[in-house]
Design a protein around this motif. Structure first.
Motif, PDB file in Angstrom:
ATOM      1  N   GLN A   9      31.037  44.850  31.487  1.00  0.00           N
ATOM      2  CA  GLN A   9      30.146  43.934  30.773  1.00  0.00           C
ATOM      3  C   GLN A   9      29.379  44.607  29.633  1.00  0.00           C
ATOM      4  N   LEU A  10      29.598  45.891  29.411  1.00  0.00           N
ATOM      5  CA  LEU A  10      28.875  46.575  28.337  1.00  0.00           C
ATOM      6  C   LEU A  10      29.264  46.071  26.956  1.00  0.00           C
ATOM      7  N   GLY A  11      30.381  45.383  26.857  1.00  0.00           N
ATOM      8  CA  GLY A  11      30.813  44.816  25.583  1.00  0.00           C
ATOM      9  C   GLY A  11      30.277  43.418  25.324  1.00  0.00           C
ATOM     10  N   LEU A  12      29.456  42.907  26.230  1.00  0.00           N
ATOM     11  CA  LEU A  12      28.893  41.569  26.019  1.00  0.00           C
ATOM     12  C   LEU A  12      28.054  41.534  24.751  1.00  0.00           C
ATOM     13  N   PRO A  13      28.033  40.391  24.062  1.00  0.00           N
ATOM     14  CA  PRO A  13      27.125  40.252  22.926  1.00  0.00           C
ATOM     15  C   PRO A  13      25.677  40.457  23.405  1.00  0.00           C
ATOM     16  N   ALA A  14      24.833  40.945  22.549  1.00  0.00           N
ATOM     17  CA  ALA A  14      23.448  41.281  22.917  1.00  0.00           C
ATOM     18  C   ALA A  14      22.708  40.105  23.540  1.00  0.00           C
TER      19      ALA A  14
END
Length: 114
Positions: free
Chosen positions: A68-73
């Motif tokens: 989930q580190l690539g989720l949009p802010a």
């Protein structure tokens, strides 16, 4: 000395840092076994980087799940504190890149079937 929160510290950031003891919670997801820290990254908020000229460490509250580190802010900011972890910038970046490469490899192998 009490660690200084960032200017935009949210209750979630404070809760994550309290739970983490203001220490990075990476246990090797970044590719570093963190042997010096007993298997956990030893960087602390407001501490100093181990590298020359590294400066002061500012921990991030980001998704605990590397996928989930690539989720949009805006989506990552909406996660509850229980789904967040304290990350130093180095561990965060390396883990995020590793997770992104794994996701790309999974997508590529799925496309190879057709």
């Amino acid at each position: 000395m009490t660690p200084r929160p960032p200017l935009a510290a949210t209750p979630a950031w404070r809760a994550v840092m309290h739970t983490a003891g203001h220490r990075c919670q990476c246990t090797g997801q970044c590719g570093d076994p963190h042997t010096r820290g007993g298997g956990r990254c030893d960087r602390e908020h407001d501490g100093h980087s181990h590298r020359r000229g590294g400066g002061t460490v500012r921990l991030l509250a980001a998704p605990a799940d590397p996928a989930q580190l690539g989720l949009p802010a805006h989506r990552a900011a909406a996660l509850p504190a229980g789904e967040l972890a304290a990350w130093c910038p180095t561990c965060h970046d390396h883990t995020r890149k590793t997770a992104a490469r794994a996701a790309e490899a999974a997508d590529t192998s799925a496309d190879a079937l057709f």
